[in-house]
Design a protein around this motif. Structure first.
Motif, PDB file in Angstrom:
ATOM      1  N   ASP A  44      11.920  -1.469  -6.174  1.00  0.00           N
ATOM      2  CA  ASP A  44      12.303  -2.753  -5.605  1.00  0.00           C
ATOM      3  C   ASP A  44      13.358  -2.470  -4.538  1.00  0.00           C
ATOM      4  O   ASP A  44      14.509  -2.182  -4.862  1.00  0.00           O
ATOM      5  N   LEU A  45      12.956  -2.528  -3.276  1.00  0.00           N
ATOM      6  CA  LEU A  45      13.843  -2.188  -2.165  1.00  0.00           C
ATOM      7  C   LEU A  45      14.236  -3.410  -1.340  1.00  0.00           C
ATOM      8  O   LEU A  45      14.723  -3.285  -0.221  1.00  0.00           O
ATOM      9  N   ARG A  46      14.037  -4.603  -1.902  1.00  0.00           N
ATOM     10  CA  ARG A  46      14.438  -5.818  -1.194  1.00  0.00           C
ATOM     11  C   ARG A  46      15.915  -5.761  -0.830  1.00  0.00           C
ATOM     12  O   ARG A  46      16.717  -5.204  -1.562  1.00  0.00           O
ATOM     13  N   ASN A  47      16.251  -6.312   0.310  1.00  0.00           N
ATOM     14  CA  ASN A  47      17.623  -6.391   0.832  1.00  0.00           C
ATOM     15  C   ASN A  47      18.164  -5.051   1.331  1.00  0.00           C
ATOM     16  O   ASN A  47      19.348  -4.947   1.654  1.00  0.00           O
ATOM     17  N   MET A  48      17.322  -4.026   1.402  1.00  0.00           N
ATOM     18  CA  MET A  48      17.754  -2.737   1.924  1.00  0.00           C
ATOM     19  C   MET A  48      18.003  -2.846   3.427  1.00  0.00           C
ATOM     20  O   MET A  48      17.214  -3.425   4.159  1.00  0.00           O
ATOM     21  N   ASN A  49      19.098  -2.262   3.892  1.00  0.00           N
ATOM     22  CA  ASN A  49      19.379  -2.176   5.322  1.00  0.00           C
ATOM     23  C   ASN A  49      18.696  -0.903   5.825  1.00  0.00           C
ATOM     24  O   ASN A  49      19.213   0.197   5.644  1.00  0.00           O
ATOM     25  N   ALA A  50      17.538  -1.059   6.457  1.00  0.00           N
ATOM     26  CA  ALA A  50      16.745   0.084   6.915  1.00  0.00           C
ATOM     27  C   ALA A  50      16.923   0.370   8.399  1.00  0.00           C
ATOM     28  O   ALA A  50      16.270   1.265   8.937  1.00  0.00           O
ATOM     29  N   ALA A  51      17.797  -0.340   9.062  1.00  0.00           N
ATOM     30  CA  ALA A  51      17.966  -0.206  10.510  1.00  0.00           C
ATOM     31  C   ALA A  51      18.282   1.229  10.913  1.00  0.00           C
ATOM     32  O   ALA A  51      19.226   1.833  10.404  1.00  0.00           O
ATOM     33  N   GLY A  52      17.452   1.767  11.809  1.00  0.00           N
ATOM     34  CA  GLY A  52      17.687   3.079  12.381  1.00  0.00           C
ATOM     35  C   GLY A  52      17.392   4.261  11.476  1.00  0.00           C
ATOM     36  O   GLY A  52      17.667   5.401  11.842  1.00  0.00           O
ATOM     37  N   LEU A  53      16.830   4.040  10.297  1.00  0.00           N
ATOM     38  CA  LEU A  53      16.567   5.133   9.357  1.00  0.00           C
ATOM     39  C   LEU A  53      15.202   5.770   9.593  1.00  0.00           C
ATOM     40  O   LEU A  53      14.342   5.199  10.269  1.00  0.00           O
ATOM     41  N   ASP A  54      15.012   6.943   9.038  1.00  0.00           N
ATOM     42  CA  ASP A  54      13.747   7.678   9.157  1.00  0.00           C
ATOM     43  C   ASP A  54      13.086   7.775   7.784  1.00  0.00           C
ATOM     44  O   ASP A  54      13.516   8.545   6.925  1.00  0.00           O
ATOM     45  N   PHE A  55      12.044   6.962   7.584  1.00  0.00           N
ATOM     46  CA  PHE A  55      11.250   6.992   6.365  1.00  0.00           C
ATOM     47  C   PHE A  55       9.858   7.563   6.658  1.00  0.00           C
ATOM     48  O   PHE A  55       8.895   7.258   5.962  1.00  0.00           O
ATOM     49  N   SER A  56       9.754   8.392   7.675  1.00  0.00           N
ATOM     50  CA  SER A  56       8.451   8.961   8.019  1.00  0.00           C
ATOM     51  C   SER A  56       7.899   9.754   6.835  1.00  0.00           C
ATOM     52  O   SER A  56       8.642  10.348   6.063  1.00  0.00           O
ATOM     53  N   ASP A  57       6.580   9.725   6.695  1.00  0.00           N
ATOM     54  CA  ASP A  57       5.842  10.454   5.662  1.00  0.00           C
ATOM     55  C   ASP A  57       6.232  10.076   4.238  1.00  0.00           C
ATOM     56  O   ASP A  57       6.024  10.857   3.312  1.00  0.00           O
ATOM     57  N   SER A  58       6.768   8.889   4.031  1.00  0.00           N
ATOM     58  CA  SER A  58       7.177   8.455   2.696  1.00  0.00           C
ATOM     59  C   SER A  58       6.081   7.641   2.019  1.00  0.00           C
ATOM     60  O   SER A  58       5.223   7.059   2.677  1.00  0.00           O
ATOM     61  N   TYR A  59       6.122   7.608   0.691  1.00  0.00           N
ATOM     62  CA  TYR A  59       5.204   6.792  -0.113  1.00  0.00           C
ATOM     63  C   TYR A  59       5.931   5.543  -0.587  1.00  0.00           C
ATOM     64  O   TYR A  59       6.972   5.630  -1.227  1.00  0.00           O
ATOM     65  N   PHE A  60       5.341   4.372  -0.301  1.00  0.00           N
ATOM     66  CA  PHE A  60       5.870   3.091  -0.748  1.00  0.00           C
ATOM     67  C   PHE A  60       4.853   2.349  -1.613  1.00  0.00           C
ATOM     68  O   PHE A  60       4.878   1.129  -1.685  1.00  0.00           O
ATOM     69  N   ARG A  61       3.978   3.064  -2.286  1.00  0.00           N
ATOM     70  CA  ARG A  61       2.940   2.432  -3.115  1.00  0.00           C
ATOM     71  C   ARG A  61       3.592   1.517  -4.156  1.00  0.00           C
ATOM     72  O   ARG A  61       4.503   1.900  -4.869  1.00  0.00           O
ATOM     73  N   ASN A  62       3.102   0.291  -4.211  1.00  0.00           N
ATOM     74  CA  ASN A  62       3.576  -0.734  -5.154  1.00  0.00           C
ATOM     75  C   ASN A  62       5.060  -1.059  -5.027  1.00  0.00           C
ATOM     76  O   ASN A  62       5.632  -1.669  -5.923  1.00  0.00           O
ATOM     77  N   ALA A  63       5.706  -0.659  -3.949  1.00  0.00           N
ATOM     78  CA  ALA A  63       7.128  -0.979  -3.753  1.00  0.00           C
ATOM     79  C   ALA A  63       7.265  -2.428  -3.276  1.00  0.00           C
ATOM     80  O   ALA A  63       6.369  -2.978  -2.645  1.00  0.00           O
ATOM     81  N   ASP A  64       8.381  -3.035  -3.595  1.00  0.00           N
ATOM     82  CA  ASP A  64       8.668  -4.376  -3.096  1.00  0.00           C
ATOM     83  C   ASP A  64       9.557  -4.229  -1.864  1.00  0.00           C
ATOM     84  O   ASP A  64      10.741  -3.917  -1.966  1.00  0.00           O
ATOM     85  N   LEU A  65       8.947  -4.452  -0.712  1.00  0.00           N
ATOM     86  CA  LEU A  65       9.636  -4.343   0.573  1.00  0.00           C
ATOM     87  C   LEU A  65       9.851  -5.723   1.193  1.00  0.00           C
ATOM     88  O   LEU A  65      10.117  -5.841   2.387  1.00  0.00           O
ATOM     89  N   SER A  66       9.756  -6.754   0.387  1.00  0.00           N
ATOM     90  CA  SER A  66       9.863  -8.131   0.868  1.00  0.00           C
ATOM     91  C   SER A  66      11.154  -8.347   1.643  1.00  0.00           C
ATOM     92  O   SER A  66      12.250  -8.041   1.162  1.00  0.00           O
TER      93      SER A  66
END
Length: 113
Positions: A44-66
């Protein structure tokens, strides 16, 4: 492209433990380079501040990115299979079709340049 792995990095572990408040407080103080190629499946990654980050090649299967704002985040090569994406912003270089393909089949995101 590399396979996602579980890492001992403290910032990465905050996300794995779903401590989004702690992550947001520490992200500008710690090295963020270990976030790419990460395994974030089912988190559950809701409310994450992802600005400017590098999540290349990552797996987000079934993650909550709302509601996460990925507009300035590198998601190239990431996989979104069955993730929750309500209200999520994506980089302009990712087409809706590309996002849908990754969401439905788990293909890795390819940027249109």
């Amino acid at each position: 492209m590399t396979k996602p792995v579980i890492k001992s990095d403290p910032l990465y572990q905050l996300l794995r433990q779903e401590d989004i408040k702690g992550f947001n407080e520490q992200r500008d103080k710690l090295d963020t380079s270990q976030l790419k190629s990460g395994d974030y499946r089912g988190r559950d990654l809701r409310n994450m501040n992802a600005a400017g980050l590098d999540f290349s090649d990552s797996y987000f299967r079934n993650a909550d990115l709302s509601g996460v704002d990925f507009r300035t985040t590198n998601l190239e090569g990431a996989s979104l299979l069955d993730a929750k994406l309500s209200g999520t912003y994506f980089p302009a270089e990712l087409s809706a079709e590309e996002i849908r393909l990754s969401l439905d089949t788990g293909t890795r995101l390819r940027y249109q340049r």
